[in-house]
Design a protein around this motif. Sequence first.
Motif, mmCIF file in Angstrom:
data_model
loop_
_atom_site.group_PDB
_atom_site.id
_atom_site.type_symbol
_atom_site.label_atom_id
_atom_site.label_comp_id
_atom_site.label_asym_id
_atom_site.label_seq_id
_atom_site.Cartn_x
_atom_site.Cartn_y
_atom_site.Cartn_z
ATOM 1 N N THR A 142 0.975 -1.321 -0.027
ATOM 2 C CA THR A 142 -0.174 0.248 -0.151
ATOM 3 C C THR A 142 0.789 1.774 -0.157
ATOM 4 O OG1 THR A 142 0.795 -0.166 2.200
ATOM 5 C CG2 THR A 142 -1.404 -1.277 1.124
ATOM 6 N N LYS A 143 0.587 2.859 0.028
ATOM 7 C CA LYS A 143 1.219 3.601 0.041
ATOM 8 C C LYS A 143 2.128 3.690 1.034
ATOM 9 C CE LYS A 143 -1.794 6.505 -2.998
ATOM 10 N NZ LYS A 143 -3.111 6.101 -2.477
ATOM 11 N N ASP A 144 1.207 3.511 1.834
ATOM 12 C CA ASP A 144 1.990 3.616 3.386
ATOM 13 C C ASP A 144 2.873 2.354 4.049
ATOM 14 O OD1 ASP A 144 0.032 1.721 4.125
ATOM 15 O OD2 ASP A 144 -0.746 3.507 5.791
ATOM 16 N N GLY A 145 3.331 1.528 2.942
ATOM 17 C CA GLY A 145 4.346 0.476 3.294
ATOM 18 C C GLY A 145 3.288 -0.836 3.249
ATOM 19 N N GLY A 146 2.276 -1.131 3.705
ATOM 20 C CA GLY A 146 1.938 -2.159 4.203
ATOM 21 C C GLY A 146 1.499 -3.260 3.283
ATOM 22 N N VAL A 147 0.793 -4.358 3.272
ATOM 23 C CA VAL A 147 1.301 -5.305 2.535
ATOM 24 C C VAL A 147 -0.460 -5.403 2.285
ATOM 25 C CG1 VAL A 147 0.460 -7.774 1.808
ATOM 26 C CG2 VAL A 147 1.900 -7.245 4.037
ATOM 27 N N ARG A 148 -0.181 -5.129 0.272
ATOM 28 C CA ARG A 148 -1.630 -5.146 0.158
ATOM 29 C C ARG A 148 -1.745 -6.316 -1.050
ATOM 30 N NH1 ARG A 148 -2.316 -4.038 -5.522
ATOM 31 N NH2 ARG A 148 -0.446 -3.345 -5.993
ATOM 32 N N GLY A 149 -1.254 -6.785 -0.964
ATOM 33 C CA GLY A 149 -1.110 -9.004 -1.860
ATOM 34 C C GLY A 149 0.605 -9.299 -2.607
ATOM 35 N N VAL A 150 -0.324 -9.816 -3.624
ATOM 36 C CA VAL A 150 1.568 -10.939 -3.717
ATOM 37 C C VAL A 150 1.190 -10.822 -5.775
ATOM 38 C CG1 VAL A 150 1.244 -11.903 -1.634
ATOM 39 C CG2 VAL A 150 0.932 -12.975 -4.028
ATOM 40 N N ARG A 151 2.688 -11.372 -5.783
ATOM 41 C CA ARG A 151 2.542 -10.871 -7.514
ATOM 42 C C ARG A 151 2.824 -12.755 -7.378
ATOM 43 N NH1 ARG A 151 4.789 -6.835 -9.965
ATOM 44 N NH2 ARG A 151 2.224 -6.522 -10.582
ATOM 45 N N THR A 152 2.649 -13.629 -8.510
ATOM 46 C CA THR A 152 2.769 -15.043 -8.470
ATOM 47 C C THR A 152 3.714 -15.082 -10.032
ATOM 48 O OG1 THR A 152 1.176 -15.846 -9.758
ATOM 49 C CG2 THR A 152 1.532 -16.011 -7.143
ATOM 50 N N SER A 180 3.465 -16.775 -11.988
ATOM 51 C CA SER A 180 2.285 -16.914 -13.119
ATOM 52 C C SER A 180 1.835 -15.366 -13.522
ATOM 53 C CB SER A 180 1.661 -17.843 -12.628
ATOM 54 O OG SER A 180 0.214 -17.216 -12.271
ATOM 55 N N GLY A 181 2.284 -14.004 -13.326
ATOM 56 C CA GLY A 181 2.011 -12.757 -13.245
ATOM 57 C C GLY A 181 0.764 -12.647 -12.578
ATOM 58 N N ALA A 182 0.064 -13.742 -12.116
ATOM 59 C CA ALA A 182 -1.482 -13.534 -10.693
ATOM 60 C C ALA A 182 -1.082 -12.623 -9.919
ATOM 61 C CB ALA A 182 -2.335 -14.740 -10.814
ATOM 62 N N GLU A 183 -2.274 -11.609 -9.532
ATOM 63 C CA GLU A 183 -2.165 -11.029 -8.058
ATOM 64 C C GLU A 183 -3.158 -11.087 -7.935
ATOM 65 O OE1 GLU A 183 -1.797 -7.176 -9.119
ATOM 66 O OE2 GLU A 183 0.191 -6.343 -10.353
ATOM 67 N N TYR A 184 -3.007 -11.041 -6.600
ATOM 68 C CA TYR A 184 -4.009 -11.796 -5.093
ATOM 69 C C TYR A 184 -3.412 -10.934 -3.950
ATOM 70 C CZ TYR A 184 -3.723 -16.738 -7.041
ATOM 71 O OH TYR A 184 -3.339 -17.456 -8.102
ATOM 72 N N GLU A 185 -5.188 -9.910 -3.714
ATOM 73 C CA GLU A 185 -5.436 -9.108 -2.708
ATOM 74 C C GLU A 185 -5.183 -9.634 -1.392
ATOM 75 O OE1 GLU A 185 -8.109 -6.009 -2.896
ATOM 76 O OE2 GLU A 185 -8.114 -6.015 -5.719
ATOM 77 N N CYS A 186 -5.098 -9.216 -0.115
ATOM 78 C CA CYS A 186 -4.844 -9.391 1.137
ATOM 79 C C CYS A 186 -4.783 -7.709 1.682
ATOM 80 C CB CYS A 186 -4.347 -10.505 1.640
ATOM 81 S SG CYS A 186 -2.907 -10.393 1.232
ATOM 82 N N GLY A 187 -4.771 -8.276 3.003
ATOM 83 C CA GLY A 187 -4.607 -7.340 4.281
ATOM 84 C C GLY A 187 -3.681 -8.104 5.288
ATOM 85 N N LEU A 188 -3.884 -9.294 5.302
ATOM 86 C CA LEU A 188 -2.836 -10.424 5.764
ATOM 87 C C LEU A 188 -2.133 -11.177 5.019
ATOM 88 C CD1 LEU A 188 -3.928 -12.080 8.880
ATOM 89 C CD2 LEU A 188 -2.751 -13.244 7.765
ATOM 90 N N LEU A 189 -0.923 -11.351 4.485
ATOM 91 C CA LEU A 189 -0.318 -12.115 4.596
ATOM 92 C C LEU A 189 1.048 -13.237 5.397
ATOM 93 C CD1 LEU A 189 1.155 -13.467 1.767
ATOM 94 C CD2 LEU A 189 3.059 -11.230 2.133
ATOM 95 N N GLY A 190 0.240 -14.456 5.332
ATOM 96 C CA GLY A 190 0.495 -15.787 6.629
ATOM 97 C C GLY A 190 1.753 -15.929 5.667
ATOM 98 N N VAL A 191 2.781 -15.483 6.071
ATOM 99 C CA VAL A 191 3.424 -16.938 5.227
ATOM 100 C C VAL A 191 4.470 -18.099 6.382
ATOM 101 C CG1 VAL A 191 5.747 -16.692 3.874
ATOM 102 C CG2 VAL A 191 4.589 -14.972 4.349
#
Length: 432
Positions: A213-223, A225-236
Motif C-alpha cells: 500500500t502507499k504507506d508500506g503495508g501489505v496489499r497482496g502478492v504477485r506470482t 505466473s503473473g497473477a495478483e492476489y489481494e490481501c490485508g493479511l499475508l501469512g507466510v
Amino acid sequence: MRYVIAGNGVAGATAAMTLRQRDRKASIALIGGESDYFFSRTALMYAYMDRLTLRDLEPFERNVWDKQAIRLVRGWVKDIDAGRAAVTLESGESIPYDRLLLATGARPNRPTWEGLDGTPDGFVHFVSLQDLEQCERLTKPGGKAIVVGGGLIGVELVECLAHHGMDVTFLILEPWYWPVAMAADEGEMISDHIRRHGVRVILNEEVVQVLSTKDGGVRGVRTRSGAEYECGLLGVAIGVHPAVEWLARVTTPPRIGRGIQVQPDFSTSLANVWAAGDCAEILLPGASPLVEQIWYGAKRQGELAARSMAGDKIAYAPPVFCNSSKLFGIEYTTAGRVNNAASGARNFYTRIPGKEVSVRVVESDGAAIGFNLLGSRWNHTFFERWIAERRGMDYVMEHLREAQFDVEFGRQDLSPVFADYQSWREASLTHG
Ligand SMILES: Cc1cc2nc3c(=O)[nH]c(=O)nc-3n(C[C@H](O)[C@H](O)[C@H](O)COP(=O)(O)OP(=O)(O)OC[C@H]3O[C@@H](n4cnc5c(N)ncnc54)[C@H](O)[C@@H]3O)c2cc1C
C-alpha cells in the motif's frame, strides 16, 4: 551445581524438570524470551480459534516452578562467554553457569520476495505468541487473507483464518498439498476438503513479489505466473530453521551447521554446553545429521540432554519417526518412512469410498516400513512396534484393527480397506 537453560520451550522445560529430579540441591535457571511460562506451541491454533485461553496452553500449574525451585527468568540471552562460563541477557544481567543447555527452538523461514523489506504491516508468521498477537490484530471477518506454504503450520493458519470468517487464499508452490509427507491422492483429499470450507486453494503457484500500500503495508502478492492476489493479511509458513542466527554474534559460539551441532550425548563443541530440541543438529555415527523439529522429539531430547548434563552416559538413537496432527479437522497419523522410503518400496493405498479416510502402508523387502493414515484415529505405538519387528503386510492387515483408537463415536469400518488389500495382494503376486 549451577544449571542454566536458554529457551523455555518443551525441550528446555523438560530438561529443567529432569535436572530437578536428578539433583534436589542444584540451582536451575530457565530463561525464556518469548513468554513468562512454558506453553504448548502445538496448541497455538486453538488459542487463535478461541477454543483455549492462553493460560490453557500452559501444561503446568504456574506454582510448579517455585515448588521445584526452578528460577524462571524472562529475557533474551544475547551472549555466551564460555571463557567466563556466563550468559548475558539483553537486560545486561549476567548469569554464571557450571552447565548450560541451549534449547532455543526454531525460527520461521523468511522468503526473499521482491518488495519485501523488513516486516511490513500485514505480514505474519505463525510460530510464536507474538505472531499470534499480530494475527489476531489483523483478523477481520470478511477481510482478505493469503497463506503461503502448504505444510502443517500453513494449514493450521488457514483453518484459523477461515474459522474467523476471513476470505482465505491458500497458495501452494507444489502440485499438491504437502508433498514431503503425502502422496498426490492424499494431498488432493486434503485440498478438496479445505476447498469445501470456502478456502481458495491454488497449487503450483510461486509468490515472487509482495505488493504494498502507499504507506508500506501489505496489499497482496504477485506470482510467477503473473497473477495478483489481494490481501490485508499475508501469512507466510514456508518452514522453520534452527534458531541459530543470534549465535553468530556471541563471544564464544558453538559449532553451527544447519543447527547447533551436538554429539549423540547432546554436547556441543563448547565445554559444559549442551543443546537440544528444534535448535540442535545431532551428528549420528554412520547416518546423516538429524534435525528433528517435532514436539515429542524436542521433549525426548530435552530429557536426554539433561541426563547427559547430570553425568549419565547418553547415546541418542532416534526412534521410529511418528507424528499425528489434524489437517483442517482431518486426523493425520504417520509413522516410519513414507515419502522418503527406499527405492523399490511398494505402497498399498486405499481410500474408503465416499469418505475422507485413507490408509497407506509402505513395504520394503517384505516388511512394513511406513504408515500414512488420514481421517481416522490411530494409536501409533502399534505402527512403531510393527516397523521395529519388521512385520510383513499380511500381519499388518490382520492386526490393523487393533491399532484403531476405541473412540466414543466408534471405530472406522475397515472392511473396504481389507477388500482392497486382497486385490492389491493378488495383483502383486501376479505381477511379482
Ligand atoms: C503452529 C505450530 C504447530 C505445530 N504443530 C506440531 C504438531 O502438530 N506436532 C509436532 O510434533 N510438532 C508441531 N510443531 C513443532 C513443535 O512445536 C516444535 O518441534 C517444538 O515446540 C520444539 O520445542 P523446542 O523446545 O525445541 O523449541 P521452542 O518451542 O521453539 O522453544 C524455544 C524457546 O526458546 C526461546 N528462545 C529462542 N532464542 C532465545 C534466546 N536467545 N534467549 C531466550 N529465549 C530464547 C524461544 O522464543 C522459544 O520460546 C508445531 C509448531 C508450530 C509453530
